[in-house]
Design a protein around this motif. Structure first.
Motif, PDB file in Angstrom:
ATOM      1  N   GLU A 180       0.254  -1.483   0.280  1.00  0.00           N
ATOM      2  CA  GLU A 180       0.282   0.197   0.047  1.00  0.00           C
ATOM      3  C   GLU A 180       1.018   1.143   0.379  1.00  0.00           C
ATOM      4  OE1 GLU A 180      -3.663   0.281   0.056  1.00  0.00           O
ATOM      5  OE2 GLU A 180      -3.880  -1.685   0.210  1.00  0.00           O
ATOM      6  N   SER A 181       1.973   0.953   0.333  1.00  0.00           N
ATOM      7  CA  SER A 181       3.285   2.394   0.439  1.00  0.00           C
ATOM      8  C   SER A 181       3.021   2.624  -1.138  1.00  0.00           C
ATOM      9  CB  SER A 181       4.582   1.713   1.387  1.00  0.00           C
ATOM     10  OG  SER A 181       5.196   3.436   0.953  1.00  0.00           O
ATOM     11  N   THR A 182       3.503   4.143  -1.556  1.00  0.00           N
ATOM     12  CA  THR A 182       4.012   4.486  -2.874  1.00  0.00           C
ATOM     13  C   THR A 182       5.160   4.566  -2.593  1.00  0.00           C
ATOM     14  OG1 THR A 182       3.592   6.879  -1.606  1.00  0.00           O
ATOM     15  CG2 THR A 182       1.612   6.193  -3.214  1.00  0.00           C
ATOM     16  N   GLU A 183       6.318   4.267  -2.112  1.00  0.00           N
ATOM     17  CA  GLU A 183       7.229   4.838  -2.661  1.00  0.00           C
ATOM     18  C   GLU A 183       8.337   3.541  -2.851  1.00  0.00           C
ATOM     19  OE1 GLU A 183      10.146   4.611   1.914  1.00  0.00           O
ATOM     20  OE2 GLU A 183       8.494   6.431   2.817  1.00  0.00           O
ATOM     21  N   VAL A 184       9.246   3.424  -3.515  1.00  0.00           N
ATOM     22  CA  VAL A 184       9.844   2.334  -4.584  1.00  0.00           C
ATOM     23  C   VAL A 184      11.006   2.901  -4.442  1.00  0.00           C
ATOM     24  CG1 VAL A 184       7.644   2.814  -6.503  1.00  0.00           C
ATOM     25  CG2 VAL A 184       9.725   4.439  -6.524  1.00  0.00           C
ATOM     26  N   THR A 379       2.345  -3.252 -11.129  1.00  0.00           N
ATOM     27  CA  THR A 379       0.544  -2.309 -10.327  1.00  0.00           C
ATOM     28  C   THR A 379       0.759  -3.220  -9.396  1.00  0.00           C
ATOM     29  OG1 THR A 379      -0.113  -1.746 -12.902  1.00  0.00           O
ATOM     30  CG2 THR A 379      -1.492  -1.680 -10.987  1.00  0.00           C
ATOM     31  N   SER A 397      -1.958   1.245  -6.637  1.00  0.00           N
ATOM     32  CA  SER A 397      -0.446   1.957  -6.869  1.00  0.00           C
ATOM     33  C   SER A 397       0.558   1.225  -8.328  1.00  0.00           C
ATOM     34  CB  SER A 397       0.105   2.317  -6.297  1.00  0.00           C
ATOM     35  OG  SER A 397       0.347   1.533  -4.882  1.00  0.00           O
ATOM     36  N   PHE A 399       4.313   0.134  -9.330  1.00  0.00           N
ATOM     37  CA  PHE A 399       5.709  -0.099  -8.748  1.00  0.00           C
ATOM     38  C   PHE A 399       6.839  -0.047  -9.466  1.00  0.00           C
ATOM     39  CE2 PHE A 399       7.959  -2.692  -6.217  1.00  0.00           C
ATOM     40  CZ  PHE A 399       8.740  -2.515  -5.318  1.00  0.00           C
TER      41      PHE A 399
END
Length: 440
Positions: A180-184, A379, A397, A399
């Motif tokens: 669920e994180s938006t960090e990549v 995704t 989101s 990824f």
């Protein structure tokens, strides 16, 4: 009536006992709500009403560089494109060909009529439309511009095939994987594995079992994928009895006291299990999954959930745009198509990108984003419901890796996650190696 057509009243009256009417190949239909069928009139629309589109279908998406075009089945009203959307899909826009773009849409849209009829039974699933302007036939200058863009894209594809190649590798990222994180991750933070001698790339980290990572590596001489186990700096080949066929995407499954290797082997035969001796890294005879003997599946992914087995996979001809699902009461079968299959029609997330992830008390499916090019990224999709009769997921989101391309496979564990990625290299041997792989 000008650009519109109308069903004569004496014909419409005969439809009072009909459940649903489907309109094919006509012009604009006047007063569809006056037709007395129970569920009105349905129609295919090759274009997403929520984005700019027009005639011919797919032309504006191609001309404006969109990676995908929408396809819907809609319940018609007197307002153009304003009816309820009963089923939706997306197909890939081919920047080199309008014909391929439209054929992709026609192929991917085929299952939508059945899905729309199913949606009519579950009226809570209906979706309204936000209508954007609909453009007419393009002027000559737009056609010429589109032709130039397609020609340029074709030249670029030829150059890429002859002189550029992807250098795939695998890296481990410490830190818990949060879907669920938006960090990549960033390319500079990756520490790639050192490849075994004689092999050009490694990809598809799909299983970590008893301290070993199972991946695909490609042999420089044959251009074919092989299954290797990576164990603390040592590469160990896994002997799989397929007579030199291409193998990739290895999954390890335990069932009834036995350990099985489940590789992707679409070039070789149907989806099959191989009993694995992990000490010797040798496999027993091939065991095709019962009920799938006539199938060829790309990136097949097995999952046991609440007493049932599920198999996610794609057929080679629609691998990047369509995801199908099968279900069985036992690992070896008999397998049957899931009632909700196909469960995804979208090149941005259809093809499987690793095992199903369990996190936050939920299940997540990682899908490859093949809308622009193979291996560009993934995704994250959250599975909302999975039973032998129903399947529902929502996209969470994208990824992707900053500074490189990928991943197209992600494998989390307790302390971090494995992923694959690629960089591009220009070399005159790229085309030679591609031809060699096709000839072998």
């Amino acid at each position: 009536e000008d650009a519109w057509q109308r069903i004569p009243s004496h014909v419409a009256d005969q439809l009072a006992d009909v459940d649903v009417v489907v309109k094919f190949g006509m012009g604009l239909l006047r007063d569809p709500e006056s037709i007395p069928s129970t569920y009105g009139v349905l129609s295919y629309h090759h274009g997403d009403p929520e984005t700019p589109r027009g005639r011919p279908a797919g032309f504006y998406e191609l001309g404006e560089g969109s990676p995908v075009m929408g396809i819907i089945v809609q319940q018609l009203t007197n307002t153009l494109d304003a009816g309820l959307i009963l089923a939706k899909a997306y197909s890939r826009v081919d920047p080199t060909s309008y014909k391929a773009t439209f054929n992709n849409a026609a192929t991917i849209g085929t299952p939508l009529l059945a899905q729309a009829l199913e949606t009519l039974r579950c009226t809570d699933a209906l979706e309204t439309t936000t209508v954007r302007p609909n453009r007419g036939l393009p002027p000559t200058r737009h056609v010429l511009r589109a032709l130039l863009k397609m020609a340029t894209a074709r030249m670029g594809r030829l150059f890429y095939g002859g002189f550029k190649e992807k250098r795939w590798n695998i890296a481990y990222m410490p830190g818990k994987f949060d879907p669920e994180s938006t960090e990549v991750p960033h390319y500079d933070d990756l520490e790639p594995l050192e490849l075994p001698e004689g092999y050009t790339f490694a990809a598809d980290p799909c299983a970590h079992h008893n301290g070993r990572l199972y991946v695909e590596v490609m042999h420089a001489g044959t251009g074919k994928g092989e299954i290797f186990a990576y164990d603390d700096g040592t590469w160990l080949p896994v002997e799989v009895p397929v007579d030199g066929g291409h193998l990739s995407y290895p999954q390890i499954v335990e069932h009834n006291g036995a350990t099985y290797l489940f590789p992707e082997m679409a070039d070789v035969g149907p989806p099959s299990l191989f009993e694995l001796d992990e000490d010797q890294l040798t496999c027993g005879a091939v065991q095709p999954l019962v009920g799938l003997e006539d199938e060829r599946l790309v990136d097949g992914t097995l999952l046991e959930h609440e007493g049932h087995w599920y198999l996610f996979g794609s057929r080679p001809e629609t691998a990047n745009e369509r995801l199908d699902l099968w279900v069985a009461d036992d690992l070896k079968g008999p397998w049957r198509p899931h009632p909700s299959s196909p469960v995804r029609l979208d090149p941005r997330s259809a093809r499987m990108g690793g095992p199903i992830v369990r996190a936050r008390g939920r299940m997540y499916r990682i899908g490859q984003n093949g809308s622009v090019g193979y291996g560009q990224g993934t995704t994250i999709n959250r599975i909302e419901r999975l039973t032998p009769d129903t399947y529902r997921e929502v996209s969470v989101s994208p990824f992707a890796i900053k500074g490189a391309f990928g991943p197209h496979t992600v494998l989390p564990n307790e302390n971090g996650y494995w992923l694959d990625y690629y960089t591009e290299k220009t070399t005159p041997m790229a085309g030679v190696r591609r031809l060699r792989g096709l000839m072998n």
